[in-house]
Design a protein around this motif. Structure first.
Motif, PDB file in Angstrom:
ATOM      1  N   ASN A 176       0.899  -1.258   0.028  1.00  0.00           N
ATOM      2  CA  ASN A 176      -0.042   0.008   0.074  1.00  0.00           C
ATOM      3  C   ASN A 176       0.781   1.246   0.066  1.00  0.00           C
ATOM      4  O   ASN A 176       0.529   2.182  -0.548  1.00  0.00           O
ATOM      5  CB  ASN A 176      -0.866  -0.059   1.255  1.00  0.00           C
ATOM      6  CG  ASN A 176      -2.052  -0.843   1.041  1.00  0.00           C
ATOM      7  OD1 ASN A 176      -2.353  -1.421  -0.100  1.00  0.00           O
ATOM      8  ND2 ASN A 176      -2.810  -1.291   2.097  1.00  0.00           N
ATOM      9  N   ASP A 177       1.844   1.195   0.773  1.00  0.00           N
ATOM     10  CA  ASP A 177       2.869   2.291   0.774  1.00  0.00           C
ATOM     11  C   ASP A 177       3.351   2.646  -0.585  1.00  0.00           C
ATOM     12  O   ASP A 177       3.604   3.615  -1.022  1.00  0.00           O
ATOM     13  CB  ASP A 177       4.004   2.258   1.950  1.00  0.00           C
ATOM     14  CG  ASP A 177       3.512   2.089   3.277  1.00  0.00           C
ATOM     15  OD1 ASP A 177       2.590   2.731   3.578  1.00  0.00           O
ATOM     16  OD2 ASP A 177       4.207   1.343   3.636  1.00  0.00           O
ATOM     17  N   PHE A 178       3.815   1.586  -0.831  1.00  0.00           N
ATOM     18  CA  PHE A 178       4.499   1.734  -2.687  1.00  0.00           C
ATOM     19  C   PHE A 178       3.321   1.940  -3.451  1.00  0.00           C
ATOM     20  O   PHE A 178       3.614   3.005  -4.365  1.00  0.00           O
ATOM     21  CB  PHE A 178       4.922   0.171  -2.857  1.00  0.00           C
ATOM     22  CG  PHE A 178       5.380   0.117  -4.378  1.00  0.00           C
ATOM     23  CD1 PHE A 178       6.476   0.690  -4.700  1.00  0.00           C
ATOM     24  CD2 PHE A 178       4.442  -0.509  -5.367  1.00  0.00           C
ATOM     25  CE1 PHE A 178       6.797   0.493  -6.300  1.00  0.00           C
ATOM     26  CE2 PHE A 178       4.657  -0.447  -6.661  1.00  0.00           C
ATOM     27  CZ  PHE A 178       6.024  -0.175  -7.046  1.00  0.00           C
ATOM     28  N   GLU A 179       2.096   1.714  -3.768  1.00  0.00           N
ATOM     29  CA  GLU A 179       1.098   1.945  -4.422  1.00  0.00           C
ATOM     30  C   GLU A 179       0.776   3.389  -4.216  1.00  0.00           C
ATOM     31  O   GLU A 179       0.388   4.126  -5.164  1.00  0.00           O
ATOM     32  CB  GLU A 179       0.105   1.158  -4.100  1.00  0.00           C
ATOM     33  CG  GLU A 179       0.257  -0.096  -4.944  1.00  0.00           C
ATOM     34  CD  GLU A 179      -0.981  -1.199  -4.773  1.00  0.00           C
ATOM     35  OE1 GLU A 179      -1.858  -0.850  -3.899  1.00  0.00           O
ATOM     36  OE2 GLU A 179      -0.747  -2.398  -5.396  1.00  0.00           O
ATOM     37  N   ASN A 180       0.755   3.714  -3.172  1.00  0.00           N
ATOM     38  CA  ASN A 180       0.346   5.241  -2.769  1.00  0.00           C
ATOM     39  C   ASN A 180       1.221   6.224  -3.302  1.00  0.00           C
ATOM     40  O   ASN A 180       1.147   7.390  -3.609  1.00  0.00           O
ATOM     41  CB  ASN A 180       0.136   5.526  -1.301  1.00  0.00           C
ATOM     42  CG  ASN A 180      -1.191   4.805  -0.777  1.00  0.00           C
ATOM     43  OD1 ASN A 180      -2.140   4.651  -1.597  1.00  0.00           O
ATOM     44  ND2 ASN A 180      -1.188   4.489   0.547  1.00  0.00           N
ATOM     45  N   GLN A 181       2.506   5.887  -3.044  1.00  0.00           N
ATOM     46  CA  GLN A 181       3.673   6.864  -3.752  1.00  0.00           C
ATOM     47  C   GLN A 181       3.793   6.621  -5.307  1.00  0.00           C
ATOM     48  O   GLN A 181       4.272   7.583  -5.828  1.00  0.00           O
ATOM     49  CB  GLN A 181       4.995   6.433  -2.865  1.00  0.00           C
ATOM     50  CG  GLN A 181       5.746   5.231  -3.446  1.00  0.00           C
ATOM     51  CD  GLN A 181       7.282   4.992  -2.868  1.00  0.00           C
ATOM     52  OE1 GLN A 181       7.336   5.594  -1.764  1.00  0.00           O
ATOM     53  NE2 GLN A 181       7.895   4.136  -3.344  1.00  0.00           N
ATOM     54  N   THR A 182       3.330   5.661  -5.765  1.00  0.00           N
ATOM     55  CA  THR A 182       3.627   5.466  -7.419  1.00  0.00           C
ATOM     56  C   THR A 182       2.410   6.081  -7.952  1.00  0.00           C
ATOM     57  O   THR A 182       2.329   6.627  -9.135  1.00  0.00           O
ATOM     58  CB  THR A 182       3.960   4.158  -7.659  1.00  0.00           C
ATOM     59  OG1 THR A 182       2.939   3.262  -7.109  1.00  0.00           O
ATOM     60  CG2 THR A 182       5.369   3.478  -7.306  1.00  0.00           C
ATOM     61  N   ALA A 183       1.148   5.972  -7.188  1.00  0.00           N
ATOM     62  CA  ALA A 183       0.024   6.474  -7.901  1.00  0.00           C
ATOM     63  C   ALA A 183      -0.079   7.875  -8.448  1.00  0.00           C
ATOM     64  O   ALA A 183      -0.354   7.891  -9.487  1.00  0.00           O
ATOM     65  CB  ALA A 183      -1.119   6.186  -7.023  1.00  0.00           C
ATOM     66  N   PRO A 184       0.542   8.807  -7.525  1.00  0.00           N
ATOM     67  CA  PRO A 184       0.430  10.306  -8.438  1.00  0.00           C
ATOM     68  C   PRO A 184       1.433  10.282  -9.720  1.00  0.00           C
ATOM     69  O   PRO A 184       1.119  10.766 -10.733  1.00  0.00           O
ATOM     70  CB  PRO A 184       1.076  10.977  -7.285  1.00  0.00           C
ATOM     71  CG  PRO A 184       0.737  10.383  -5.875  1.00  0.00           C
ATOM     72  CD  PRO A 184       0.822   9.098  -6.435  1.00  0.00           C
ATOM     73  N   ALA A 185       2.376   9.444  -9.585  1.00  0.00           N
ATOM     74  CA  ALA A 185       3.454   9.574 -10.892  1.00  0.00           C
ATOM     75  C   ALA A 185       2.739   8.889 -11.950  1.00  0.00           C
ATOM     76  O   ALA A 185       2.886   9.467 -13.225  1.00  0.00           O
ATOM     77  CB  ALA A 185       4.691   9.053 -10.527  1.00  0.00           C
ATOM     78  N   GLU A 186       2.071   7.795 -11.674  1.00  0.00           N
ATOM     79  CA  GLU A 186       1.254   7.069 -12.769  1.00  0.00           C
ATOM     80  C   GLU A 186      -0.036   7.800 -13.164  1.00  0.00           C
ATOM     81  O   GLU A 186      -0.144   8.055 -14.569  1.00  0.00           O
ATOM     82  CB  GLU A 186       0.836   5.702 -12.302  1.00  0.00           C
ATOM     83  CG  GLU A 186       1.722   4.755 -11.896  1.00  0.00           C
ATOM     84  CD  GLU A 186       2.435   4.189 -13.027  1.00  0.00           C
ATOM     85  OE1 GLU A 186       1.886   4.066 -14.166  1.00  0.00           O
ATOM     86  OE2 GLU A 186       3.755   4.038 -13.069  1.00  0.00           O
ATOM     87  N   LYS A 187      -0.487   8.536 -12.423  1.00  0.00           N
ATOM     88  CA  LYS A 187      -1.657   9.442 -12.805  1.00  0.00           C
ATOM     89  C   LYS A 187      -1.234  10.641 -13.745  1.00  0.00           C
ATOM     90  O   LYS A 187      -1.821  10.663 -14.771  1.00  0.00           O
ATOM     91  CB  LYS A 187      -2.323   9.991 -11.593  1.00  0.00           C
ATOM     92  CG  LYS A 187      -3.625  10.793 -11.924  1.00  0.00           C
ATOM     93  CD  LYS A 187      -4.312  11.125 -10.618  1.00  0.00           C
ATOM     94  CE  LYS A 187      -5.749  11.897 -10.974  1.00  0.00           C
ATOM     95  NZ  LYS A 187      -5.614  13.143 -11.869  1.00  0.00           N
ATOM     96  N   ALA A 188      -0.126  11.214 -13.376  1.00  0.00           N
ATOM     97  CA  ALA A 188       0.392  12.127 -14.058  1.00  0.00           C
ATOM     98  C   ALA A 188       0.853  11.745 -15.501  1.00  0.00           C
ATOM     99  O   ALA A 188       0.843  12.636 -16.502  1.00  0.00           O
ATOM    100  CB  ALA A 188       1.795  13.021 -13.498  1.00  0.00           C
ATOM    101  N   ARG A 189       1.213  10.631 -15.730  1.00  0.00           N
ATOM    102  CA  ARG A 189       1.588  10.137 -16.942  1.00  0.00           C
ATOM    103  C   ARG A 189       0.471   9.850 -17.948  1.00  0.00           C
ATOM    104  O   ARG A 189       0.689  10.065 -19.068  1.00  0.00           O
ATOM    105  CB  ARG A 189       2.511   8.694 -16.895  1.00  0.00           C
ATOM    106  CG  ARG A 189       3.986   8.909 -16.601  1.00  0.00           C
ATOM    107  CD  ARG A 189       4.670   7.676 -17.017  1.00  0.00           C
ATOM    108  NE  ARG A 189       4.380   6.793 -15.937  1.00  0.00           N
ATOM    109  CZ  ARG A 189       5.226   6.311 -15.072  1.00  0.00           C
ATOM    110  NH1 ARG A 189       6.402   6.519 -15.218  1.00  0.00           N
ATOM    111  NH2 ARG A 189       4.993   5.407 -13.864  1.00  0.00           N
ATOM    112  N   HIS A 190      -0.729   9.738 -17.225  1.00  0.00           N
ATOM    113  CA  HIS A 190      -1.828   9.431 -18.263  1.00  0.00           C
ATOM    114  C   HIS A 190      -2.520  10.648 -18.427  1.00  0.00           C
ATOM    115  O   HIS A 190      -3.713  10.658 -18.807  1.00  0.00           O
ATOM    116  CB  HIS A 190      -2.729   8.214 -17.323  1.00  0.00           C
ATOM    117  CG  HIS A 190      -2.043   7.005 -17.227  1.00  0.00           C
ATOM    118  ND1 HIS A 190      -1.538   6.225 -18.516  1.00  0.00           N
ATOM    119  CD2 HIS A 190      -1.641   6.247 -16.252  1.00  0.00           C
ATOM    120  CE1 HIS A 190      -1.018   4.946 -17.961  1.00  0.00           C
ATOM    121  NE2 HIS A 190      -1.103   5.027 -16.608  1.00  0.00           N
ATOM    122  N   ASP A 191      -2.279  11.843 -17.476  1.00  0.00           N
ATOM    123  CA  ASP A 191      -2.923  12.893 -17.803  1.00  0.00           C
ATOM    124  C   ASP A 191      -2.658  13.733 -19.208  1.00  0.00           C
ATOM    125  O   ASP A 191      -1.643  13.519 -19.513  1.00  0.00           O
ATOM    126  CB  ASP A 191      -3.087  13.852 -16.465  1.00  0.00           C
ATOM    127  CG  ASP A 191      -3.753  13.480 -15.225  1.00  0.00           C
ATOM    128  OD1 ASP A 191      -4.593  12.555 -15.741  1.00  0.00           O
ATOM    129  OD2 ASP A 191      -3.645  13.739 -14.271  1.00  0.00           O
TER     130      ASP A 191
END
Length: 191
Positions: A176-191
């Motif tokens: 969960n820690d890992f997913e929470n830190q990578t989620a904003p970066a993943e979201k930014a790549r898809h925006d």
């Protein structure tokens, strides 16, 4: 012959250790006191034969993933591992050794660590990755925090280093820690 690559980053690849690594600089790293001031190596001499045996034993294991850190130009600069993989608890211990002193402080450990932690959570289905390091090993502490681990505790005077006892500082990160830190970066790549 092209080396087998398990994981590839922008500047480096992670690959299985090879017999040739035992003939290279790797054994010398484990005998160098400066290289090992922050870890448990360098207490007894480490021979090329021991390196070859370790490398051979590292292949095909299900309880440890031990890899060479290799620059894209083919230079072996260190090793990285998820070890003591527990299939029921779904956790592993993170370990890294940057043996090539010229490569320290340049972000190679962070790049390799991110690749391996991502693999641990998304391919090995780990729930938790943890590590412990000497209180005096501030470089490893900075790396653990940069990877998204949290300081979780301290084992007082648990290691004898350079003539005195040091605490071991424990770090850990859940999926969960890992997913929470990578989620904003993943979201930014898809925006």
């Amino acid at each position: 012959m092209k080396p087998l690559t398990l994981l590839q980053g922008e500047r480096l690849r992670l690959r299985p250790l090879s017999e040739a690594d035992g003939d290279g600089d790797y054994p010398a790293w484990l005998n160098d006191q400066a290289t090992n001031s922050g870890n448990a190596h360098g207490v007894f001499p480490y021979s090329r034969e021991e390196a070859r045996r370790y490398i051979a034993a590292s292949h095909g294991r299900q309880d440890a993933l031990i890899l060479a850190i290799e620059l894209l130009d083919g230079r072996h600069i260190g090793n990285i591992a998820l070890q003591a993989i527990h299939p029921i608890y779904r956790r592993a211990e993170f370990a890294i050794l940057l043996g090539d002193a010229a490569c320290r402080g340049q972000g190679y450990g962070l790049e390799a660590g991110r690749l391996l932690c991502r693999h641990g959570f998304l391919r090995l289905n780990l729930h938790r990755i943890e590590c412990g390091t000497f209180a005096g090993n501030t470089a490893m502490q900075r790396l653990a925090l940069a990877l998204g681990m949290r300081e979780e505790g301290r084992r007082r005077e648990a290691a004898f280093v350079a003539g005195h006892y040091q605490d071991i500082v424990e770090f850990g990160m859940t999926r969960n820690d890992f997913e929470n830190q990578t989620a904003p970066a993943e979201k930014a790549r898809h925006d």
